[in-house]
Every structure is written in C-alpha cells, then in structure tokens.
Design a protein around this motif. Structure first.
Motif, PDB file in Angstrom:
ATOM      1  N   TYR A   1       1.250  -1.304   0.208  1.00 21.62           N
ATOM      2  CA  TYR A   1       0.043   0.028   0.310  1.00 21.62           C
ATOM      3  C   TYR A   1       0.651   1.225  -0.044  1.00 21.62           C
ATOM      4  O   TYR A   1       1.285   1.721   1.062  1.00 21.62           O
TER       5      TYR A   1
ATOM      6  N   PHE B   1       1.637   8.952  -5.680  1.00 27.61           N
ATOM      7  CA  PHE B   1       2.357  10.213  -6.081  1.00 27.61           C
ATOM      8  C   PHE B   1       3.922  10.023  -6.003  1.00 27.61           C
ATOM      9  O   PHE B   1       4.867  10.587  -6.234  1.00 27.61           O
TER      10      PHE B   1
ATOM     11  N   ARG C   1      12.485   8.196   7.488  1.00 24.27           N
ATOM     12  CA  ARG C   1      11.641   9.588   7.705  1.00 24.27           C
ATOM     13  C   ARG C   1      10.532   8.743   9.465  1.00 24.27           C
ATOM     14  O   ARG C   1      10.698  10.022  10.744  1.00 24.27           O
TER      15      ARG C   1
ATOM     16  N   LEU D   1       9.932  20.849   4.639  1.00 32.44           N
ATOM     17  CA  LEU D   1       9.669  20.067   5.378  1.00 32.44           C
ATOM     18  C   LEU D   1      10.701  18.729   4.605  1.00 32.44           C
ATOM     19  O   LEU D   1      10.630  17.303   4.145  1.00 32.44           O
ATOM     20  N   THR D   2      12.019  18.716   4.696  1.00 29.75           N
ATOM     21  CA  THR D   2      13.205  17.822   5.251  1.00 29.75           C
ATOM     22  C   THR D   2      13.163  17.239   5.745  1.00 29.75           C
ATOM     23  O   THR D   2      14.019  16.051   5.536  1.00 29.75           O
ATOM     24  N   GLY D   3      13.029  17.686   7.641  1.00 30.17           N
ATOM     25  CA  GLY D   3      13.144  16.331   8.198  1.00 30.17           C
ATOM     26  C   GLY D   3      12.864  15.521   8.664  1.00 30.17           C
ATOM     27  O   GLY D   3      12.166  14.900   7.667  1.00 30.17           O
TER      28      GLY D   3
ATOM     29  N   PRO E   1       8.564  12.205  12.258  1.00 29.23           N
ATOM     30  CA  PRO E   1       7.318  11.006  11.019  1.00 29.23           C
ATOM     31  C   PRO E   1       6.619  12.282  11.153  1.00 29.23           C
ATOM     32  O   PRO E   1       5.344  12.157   9.904  1.00 29.23           O
TER      33      PRO E   1
ATOM     34  N   ALA F   1       7.482  13.975   8.286  1.00 28.11           N
ATOM     35  CA  ALA F   1       7.763  13.478   6.768  1.00 28.11           C
ATOM     36  C   ALA F   1       5.667  12.996   6.434  1.00 28.11           C
ATOM     37  O   ALA F   1       5.586  12.926   5.023  1.00 28.11           O
ATOM     38  N   VAL F   2       4.999  13.111   7.670  1.00 28.10           N
ATOM     39  CA  VAL F   2       3.818  12.699   6.777  1.00 28.10           C
ATOM     40  C   VAL F   2       3.167  14.754   6.166  1.00 28.10           C
ATOM     41  O   VAL F   2       2.074  14.061   5.600  1.00 28.10           O
TER      42      VAL F   2
ATOM     43  N   ARG G   1       5.115  16.666   4.716  1.00 26.45           N
ATOM     44  CA  ARG G   1       5.763  16.116   3.194  1.00 26.45           C
ATOM     45  C   ARG G   1       4.624  15.061   2.248  1.00 26.45           C
ATOM     46  O   ARG G   1       3.778  15.892   1.143  1.00 26.45           O
ATOM     47  N   ALA G   2       3.883  14.792   2.956  1.00 28.58           N
ATOM     48  CA  ALA G   2       3.442  13.347   1.766  1.00 28.58           C
ATOM     49  C   ALA G   2       2.225  13.631   1.534  1.00 28.58           C
ATOM     50  O   ALA G   2       1.602  14.247   0.750  1.00 28.58           O
TER      51      ALA G   2
ATOM     52  N   GLU H   1       2.434  16.321  -1.105  1.00 21.11           N
ATOM     53  CA  GLU H   1       2.604  15.716  -2.480  1.00 21.11           C
ATOM     54  C   GLU H   1       1.527  15.346  -3.189  1.00 21.11           C
ATOM     55  O   GLU H   1       1.118  16.250  -3.913  1.00 21.11           O
ATOM     56  N   GLU H   2       0.562  14.621  -2.064  1.00 20.45           N
ATOM     57  CA  GLU H   2      -0.573  13.918  -2.020  1.00 20.45           C
ATOM     58  C   GLU H   2      -1.709  15.015  -2.897  1.00 20.45           C
ATOM     59  O   GLU H   2      -2.376  15.097  -4.064  1.00 20.45           O
TER      60      GLU H   2
ATOM     61  N   ASP I   1      -5.576   6.965   3.230  1.00 25.76           N
ATOM     62  CA  ASP I   1      -5.355   6.505   3.909  1.00 25.76           C
ATOM     63  C   ASP I   1      -5.716   5.219   4.493  1.00 25.76           C
ATOM     64  O   ASP I   1      -5.168   3.438   3.852  1.00 25.76           O
TER      65      ASP I   1
ATOM     66  N   ARG J   1      -2.961   2.580   3.035  1.00 30.62           N
ATOM     67  CA  ARG J   1      -1.243   2.927   3.412  1.00 30.62           C
ATOM     68  C   ARG J   1      -1.378   3.065   4.986  1.00 30.62           C
ATOM     69  O   ARG J   1      -0.199   3.028   5.330  1.00 30.62           O
TER      70      ARG J   1
ATOM     71  N   TYR K   1       0.655  11.269  13.116  1.00 37.57           N
ATOM     72  CA  TYR K   1      -0.158  11.260  12.041  1.00 37.57           C
ATOM     73  C   TYR K   1      -1.020  12.299  11.901  1.00 37.57           C
ATOM     74  O   TYR K   1      -0.737  12.791  10.659  1.00 37.57           O
TER      75      TYR K   1
ATOM     76  N   LYS L   1      -0.774  15.393   9.687  1.00 41.23           N
ATOM     77  CA  LYS L   1      -1.349  15.967   7.956  1.00 41.23           C
ATOM     78  C   LYS L   1      -1.616  17.337   7.600  1.00 41.23           C
ATOM     79  O   LYS L   1      -2.325  17.823   6.875  1.00 41.23           O
TER      80      LYS L   1
END
Lengths: 358, 570
Positions: free
Chosen positions: A99, A103, A115, B79-81, B84, B87-88, B90-91, B94-95, B160, B165, B179, B183
């Motif tokens: 999963y 993108f 991360r 957002l490159t740290g 978590p 990371a979320v 940044r994701a 992108e989404e 998700d 996911r 999480y 977001k």
C-alpha cells in the motif's frame, strides 16, 4: 497463561488466548476472525503462519502490529504491548499488498518511511541507496510508484520493511505478485536474515515457501490454530522409508524386492525423482542473463544491504532457502556470493534460533 | 515504442520520440519553462494588440501558476526533516499536488482571479469596481481554498484508511496524534502558500484596477480614502448621556408596572428591547427638531488624513409616505457645515442609500470630540400635514470613519485571519475523516463550513422557525426559554411544535459548538476600507488557528486511537 513479563528476552512474539471479533455498526458480533490463538515465536526463528484465505492470518498480524485491538487475550511483541510505539522501531512489516503513495517515487517512498523511523538524512540516504540496489530498483528510483508493476511495488515494499534494520520482520505473503526470480530472491533473503539472527514471521498460503523457509509452522483455519510444530514434526511420515540411489537396472530392483519379501515387506512405489519446476526456471533465466538478453522493469538486485544486522554465515545461510543453492549460483553467480559477503558475527554467537530460548 | 529512424522526419529532434525514462525526464524538464515562455509571449501579443486587460490577466495567471510551482518547491525544501510529523506533512503536500480535485480547485483560483477584473463594468464608478473586485476575489478564493482544505484533508486520511496505506505508516514508530498533526501541518502550510499567492494576486490586480480612469475627482478620492485604506469607525454617544440613561430607566420601570407579563419570560430581553426603542428614537430626527450625536476619541494624532467621513444611510418615512429624498442641515461642533459663499448649505440625499460625507479634521475639537447636529429640512409631501422624519439605523446607519492605517497592513492582517479560518476547517475535516468515510466526512466538513460562515443567519432562521424571539440570546437564556416553550407545547399536546423545538435544541447545540466566521469578517472589512484590528487578528489566530484546531485534532486523535483500522473481514 503467557504474559509479557514471563517471556524473557528470547521470545519475540507471544500470543495467549487471542480472539478477535469484528462487530457491525450496532456493535453486534459479525465475524469471529481469530479465536483463542496461542503463539510463541523465538528470537532468530522463521515462523510460518499458514492457512487459506480468511483463516485469520492477516488479522493476527495486524493485532501484533497494534493496528487492531484484540477482543480478548494477551499479546506481547518484543516483550511489550503491540500498541507501544517504541517496539515498532525494531519491527519491519510488509503487508499482503504494497500500500504505497502512488505519487511518490521509489526513492521518496523510502525517504518517507525512513523519516517515520527518525533516521537522519545521511543514514537515510545510505540505507536507501543500499536497499534500492538490493531490490534492483536503482534504475527506476525516480519514477512514481504508481507506474511500477506489481512486482516492483512488492520490491519497494520489501525495501521499506527493512529500512530500520528490524529485529522482527513480519512478512505477509511476501512473494505474492513476484515472478519466480523475485520470489526466490526474497526466500534467499529471508533465509539470510534468519541466519543473521533476525526473527521472521512469515504469513503465506504458498505451502512450498513455508516448507522451504520455516523452522516452525502454525496452520490456521477458521481463525483457530489447527496444528503447530516444526516442519519435520508435522510432515514426517512414520510408516514409510525412502531410499534414493543412482538409477537402478531392472534386475537390481527385482533383487531389492526379493530381499524385502524375505522380511515380509514390499516396495509400494518406485519412481524417478523429478527436479522442482522452480529450479528449472531459475536455470533458464540464469542462462538467458548469461547470454545478455535484455528485459525491462526491476533488475536482478544486488547484495543484502550492509546495515541489516550481520552474523557469521552459517551452514543454514549457505544452504539458504533449501535445495537449489546450486541453481541460484547458476542463474546469478554473483548474487549469493554477495548475499553472504562480509557478514558480522552475531551478538550472541548463535547461528540458529532455538538456542536463545528463555 | 520508438519509431524506426528512417521514418522520423528530420525536423523532429531525436529526443522527441525518445520514450525511455531518460527521454521522458528531458521532456518534462523543458515543459514548464516552455509553458512560461508561451504565456509571456501570449501576454505580450495581447498588450501589443491593445488588449491590455487581457494581457494583464494572462500574465497574472502565468505568474500565479509559477508562484504555485515555486511555493510547492519551497515547501518541499522546508519539509525535509527526519521526524514523522514532517514526513507526513510532506506526504500530504505531495498528495495535494498530485490529486486532480485539489489541482482543479487551485487552477480555478489561478484562472478565476485574473479573469475577474475583465468582467468589471467600466461604466461603474471606480471605487465600486474596486470594492466589488476585492470582495468577490477574496470571497471566491476563500470558498475555493476552503474546498481545497476539506478535499485534501478528508481525501488524504480517508484514502489512507480505505487503501490500507495507514497500516504501513502506523506500523512504524509513529503515534496516531503525530499522524493527524502531520496531516494538519501539511494542509496548513499548503493553505499558507495558497493564501499568500491569493494575497499577491489580489493586491496586484487591485493595483491594476486602481490605475483605470476614475469617473471624477470624488471617485478618485473615494478609491484612495474609502477603499484602499484602513479606517476605524466611531459610533455616536448621546450628548447628554446621563439624562438619556435616566429616561430609559424610567421607561423600563413604567412599562414593567403597566405590563408585567412582558418581563415575566425574558426580563433582560424586555429591557434590551425598550432601550433599543429609545436609541432608535434618538436616531430619528423629527420635523423642525435638531438631534445631536457626539463622536469621541478623535484625537488628531490618531488621524492619518485631512478628512474624515460621515457615513450615513438615511430613510424618510411616516405611516403613510415614504420619501425618495431627505433634506437636512448639518452643524459640526455648533458650526454650520458646509458653508459656500457665506451661506449654510443643506444636503439633499437619496433615501435608503449609503452616503459618505467628507468632513474636515479641522472641525474636530482639541479634546478629540465632534458633535454632529442634524436638522430636518424635509418638505411636506402632497397629502401630508407635515414633513416626514429622518431616521438612521443605530450602528452602521450613522457612523464616523477615519483613517488609522495603510491598506497593505490591513490586507495582510485580513489574510492572516483567512488562513486561521482555513486551519480550523482543515482540522475539522481531519477529525471527521478520522471517523467517517470520504463522502460523509466531506459532507460533515462542508456543514461545519456553512454553519461557521452563516451561523448568525442560521440562528435567526431557527428562532423564526420555532417562533422564539430573543434579542442577543445567551446559551443559558436560550436553553431556559426553549425548555419552557417545550413544556408549554407538550402540555397543549402540540406535538409537531414540540418536535420543532427539540430540533431547534439540537441545531442550537450544534451552532454553539461552531465558531462564527462572521465575527471575523475581514473580507468585507478589506473591501470597505475598514481596519482589521490587530486584536481581532490575535483573537482569530488564537481561537481559529490554534484553539479550535487543537480541540478538533484531539477529538480526531481519540476517534482514530480507538478505531480498528480494518473495519470488515470476510
């Protein structure tokens, strides 16, 4: 009754009387997915969870990962409750399907999961490079995962499950969607990791995979564990003996029959042994590669990433996933050499799982 | 599949047909600069052909699109740290960039904003055009960005969960609040980027509209002094305040003695109504009577302009006649105004319309007070025995406006509050998505959005529906009144009316949980050149940007924490 405190360090997974009942909107019991399951997985063991679809394997795994709450019973993973976030630093998980964020590219996907483990940038980059090399996706690392084939997605899924160098690896149908080459590589990888002291919980309905790899097996059906033990314990036929010899001419076979008759016995079956289809396939692929035939998609893959905790290669590791070690050398002579290259000694010096029982 | 080299026309470069990943990457690398160059060329052509508005619109759309790409690149760098939450965040960025719905909504902003000046009616006064542009562009962008926030937040969490996911993410050492917070952080940063771009766009196009020719000098002055400015409002107090309060108190006592039933149910409401009637009377100028209104706090050091504005919306009617015009004479601190050729001129204004009279700051007394006196000079209408009265609605019907800051500062403050509202909405959407499926979560989030925007209107509608009339109700008074009403209706066996009251209870309860966006109506304030006070911005950021989001995220976390992330098993 098993409790986390009683387990000691050497049991990585313990379940006692675990039951999971799914309820509907009105909280009425709807499906009893898992019922009264007891499991013990020791450190360094490859433990197979076997069963047909809907037998409760995936539900059990999700409870082990803290994604589902058991309705009753107790679970200890690495000595703690599954909801404890700290234990997840030492767990790698590959679900039955990868999963992934469609993108994100392959590299970005691994960056994301790196991360989540709070790896610093340098460690992330090093590990991602090694893992991409290992799973053979280096050339397509910048392509969105949504464009990957299913097999490539499984490979990236496998890579993310290893990015934290896990002590406990939970693999749900790891070979599904993979071609026989990829499936074989994963089986070799599991064997290598187990030889290096990792604990692997392998969930599959592919019986051959489990038989090749697992030290112990639990067979589930209808949410219950129906049988549990080592492969030998479960599979040995006590009332038959198999002799393997070079090809025998008819008269020698007749003589053997005579000898047996003198002891009031008879030969029940005489047949020529067959090779496994997998080993034939590997041989053909290896030959094609040797001839330089090109193919698209994932490459052959490289050596096991160095950061994955090492141990002395043992006899078990040399023999990797059972019978066809010779065949593997034929289809990719370099791969297995590199798989066992420069291993580090295991922390406890043990090569095999059951040494570390509490 | 590549074409054979022999079939390839010589004019087509080799890389054009190169479909290998490397070739595709090369094409993608040139795609954006080529699009930018094409847009600039198109804008230059329009300018050359004399279609300057179109050229500005095309250039603006291209600029905003570039801004989106640059901004997203900046967010990626930010957002490159290795945490978590980062990371979320940044994701989800992108989404959002890769989701068709959010891209479509952003494109609507990017295309709609530059197009809006093209539809302005050039025959309108410039000040109105500018107000219309500011109001509609900011309101439209706010609605679209709210949709983006809701779509991205709900789509991400529900996606998700539905696609499993979340199993991969939560099997890693990440807590469920991390999480959700990640977001929210991602959506907030995206909102910040989009609000900033909208701000740049609206400001730039407002400046372009400002350059258009004005109808006359008054129109040009209105643009500078009434729209592109930040004005505070002063409401009048009674010049003889103690006497006025005494008369109101006496009236309350008298009515309580005469009609005790009026006070029985809602004494505070009855008092408020009597007081409102007296204030209304004070704001009514009867024929041949002068009324005075005292404005205070106008110390000259606080004023940043040579003129202040008296904003008034007069009406002139009695029981039989509604006059189309009002005539009155004005005195400022007892001096007649305006004086032309040594004569005190009277004003004749259209009734029922908002007018702005410019007054010199020199008329203000040293202590910062200005007493405005109005005398009714209406004519007797045919069939009437005396002229109609002149009235002003207390509040916005008669107020004094004075400049206290720049348009730019005001604009930024307004955008900050807009961002805080979006932050609250995204938190509400995440909380809904932690518990519900995508369509229901979007529906719930939209309900929160509509309720927050129209809470005042909805509260009035509920009161009218259930036949309850409470002026400025408190939560407790509303509960008490509805409770007694419910009992009364049950006692009379009026079951349908009782059901309506129960429904109103639920609706009132829901509305009381939702913050009112009308309290922070910064878009109207910006468009009408009213100051967005720093205190409002602080309260808005604290309440809408922090307090409510944290509360909603906590609710979302509790729901997610207790939720089995696999809902069905065969």
């Amino acid at each position: 009754m098993v409790t986390a405190g009683q387990l000691g360090e050497q049991i990585d997974i313990a379940c006692a009387g675990v039951t999971k009942v799914f309820k509907d909107f009105w909280l009425r019991p709807r499906v009893r997915a898992v019922e009264n399951v007891d499991l013990r997985v020791h450190r360094g063991q490859v433990y197979g969870l076997l069963g047909p679809n809907g037998s409760g394997k995936s539900t059990t795994i999700k409870m082990l990962l803290g994604l589902l709450q058991p309705t009753s019973g107790r679970i200890a993973v690495l000595g703690k409750r599954p909801k404890d976030v700290d234990i997840k630093r030492s767990i790698g998980y590959l679900p039955e399907e990868s999963y992934l964020y469609r993108f994100l590219s392959g590299r970005e996907t691994l960056e994301y999961y790196g991360r989540l483990f709070r790896l610093d940038r340098r460690a992330r980059r090093e590990r991602i490079d090694m893992l991409l090399d290992m799973v053979g996706l280096e050339a397509v690392q910048d392509r969105p995962v949504g464009e990957y084939s299913k097999g490539m997605q499984r490979r990236i899924g496998l890579a993310q499950s290893l990015i934290n160098d896990p002590q406990l690896l939970i693999l749900d149908e790891p070979t599904s969607g993979l071609d026989p080459v990829g499936a074989r590589q994963i089986k070799d990888l599991i064997a290598t990791l187990a030889a290096r002291g990792k604990t692997v919980l392998l969930c599959s309905h592919l019986l051959a995979d489990v038989e090749d790899l697992c030290d112990r097996v639990a067979i589930m059906y209808g949410g219950r564990v129906r049988a549990e033990g080592t492969c030998d314990e479960l599979l040995e036929q006590e009332h038959a003996t198999l002799l393997e010899t070079p090809e025998l001419p008819e008269h020698i076979v007749a003589e053997v029959r005579d000898v047996l008759r003198r002891h009031a016995l008879d030969v029940t079956k005489i047949e020529r042994p067959r090779r496994k289809l997998e080993s034939l396939f590997m041989e053909i692929v290896a030959r094609a590669r040797a001839e330089g035939v090109q193919t698209s998609g994932a490459s052959n893959g490289g050596r096991v990433a160095e950061f994955l905790g090492g141990g002395e290669p043992t006899a078990a590791e040399d023999g990797a996933a059972g019978e066809p070690a010779d065949d593997v050398e034929q289809f990719d002579r370099g791969l297995l050499d590199r798989l066992v290259a420069s291993p580090k000694p295991a922390a406890d010096g043990s090569g095999h799982p059951s040494d570390g029982m509490p | 599949m590549s074409r054979p080299a022999s079939m390839m026309p010589a004019a087509i470069p080799r890389w054009f047909d190169d479909e290998s990943p490397r070739g595709r990457g090369r094409l993608a690398r040139y795609r954006r600069p080529l699009a930018a160059i094409a847009a600039i060329a198109c804008a230059a052509l329009c300018w050359k052909l004399g279609h300057r508005s179109l050229a500005i619109a095309v250039g603006g759309a291209a600029g905003l699109t570039c801004g989106v790409f640059l901004g997203v690149g900046l967010l990626r760098r930010l957002l490159t740290g290795g945490h978590p939450v980062v990371a979320v965040a940044r994701a989800i960025v992108e989404e959002a960039v890769g989701t068709r719905l959010s891209v479509l909504l952003v494109m609507l902003v990017v295309v709609g904003l530059p197009t809006l000046p093209l539809v302005l009616d050039p025959s309108e006064r410039l000040a109105y055009r500018l107000q219309f542009f500011l109001d509609w562009s900011l309101s439209g962008a706010f609605v679209l960005l709210a949709m983006v926030s809701i779509a991205v937040s709900c789509g991400s969490v529900c996606g998700d969960i539905e696609s499993h996911r979340i199993h991969m993410s939560l099997s890693k050492p990440m807590r469920r609040w991390e999480y959700l917070f990640g977001k929210w952080l991602g959506v907030c940063l995206l909102d910040l980027l989009l609000v900033t771009l909208v701000g740049f766009g609206v400001y730039a196009f407002a400046q372009a509209v400002r350059q258009a020719p004005a109808a006359d000098n008054a129109d040009r002055r209105a643009v500078e002094e009434q729209v592109l400015t930040a004005r505070a409002a002063a409401r009048p107090v009674h010049p003889r305040k103690e006497e006025f309060e005494r008369s109101v108190g006496a009236a309350i006592e008298r009515i309580r003695d005469d009609d005790p039933a009026l006070f029985a149910k809602d004494p505070a409401g009855a008092r408020r109504r009597i007081r409102s009637q007296h204030v209304f009377l004070w704001h009514t100028v009867s024929p041949d009577v002068v009324s005075s209104y005292l404005f205070t706090g106008l110390e000259r050091h606080r004023l940043r302009s040579k003129v202040i504005q008296l904003r008034l919306e007069p009406f002139a009617d009695n029981s039989r006649t509604t006059a189309a015009e009002v005539r009155f004479a004005l005195w400022l601190n007892e001096r007649p105004f305006p004086m032309k050729g040594g004569r005190h001129e009277e004003y004749t204004l259209q009734a029922g319309t908002i007018h702005t009279l410019e007054l010199p700051t020199s008329a203000i007394a040293e202590d910062g007070t200005l007493r405005v006196t109005i005398a009714n000079r209406n004519r007797i209408m045919p069939g009437d025995s005396q002229p109609t009265s002149i009235g002003f609605n207390p509040g916005e019907g008669l107020e004094l406006l004075y400049r206290v800051g720049s348009f730019e500062g005001n604009f930024v403050r307004g955008l900050l509050v807009m961002w805080a509202k979006l932050a609250m909405l995204s938190a509400a959407a995440l909380a809904a998505a932690a518990w519900l499926g995508f369509p229901v979560a979007v529906l719930a989030s939209m309900m929160v959005f509509v309720s927050a925007v129209a809470s005042g209107f909805l509260a009035d509608a509920i009161d009218i529906y259930t036949g309850v009339d409470i002026a400025e109700p408190t939560f407790v008074s509303m509960l008490r009144l509805r409770g007694s009403l419910l009992l009364e209706r049950i006692a009379k066996f009026e079951w349908w009316e009782a059901m309506k009251t129960i429904g109103a209870y639920a609706a009132d309860g829901f509305l009381s949980l939702i913050p009112s966006f009308a309290r922070f109506d910064t878009i109207t304030q910006i468009a009408t050149g009213r100051v967005v006070p720093a205190s409002d911005v602080a309260v808005g950021l604290l309440e809408l940007g922090c307090g409510y989001p944290l509360l909603l995220l906590c609710i979302g976390w509790l729901l997610l924490e207790r939720r089995d992330l696999v809902s069905t098993q065969s």
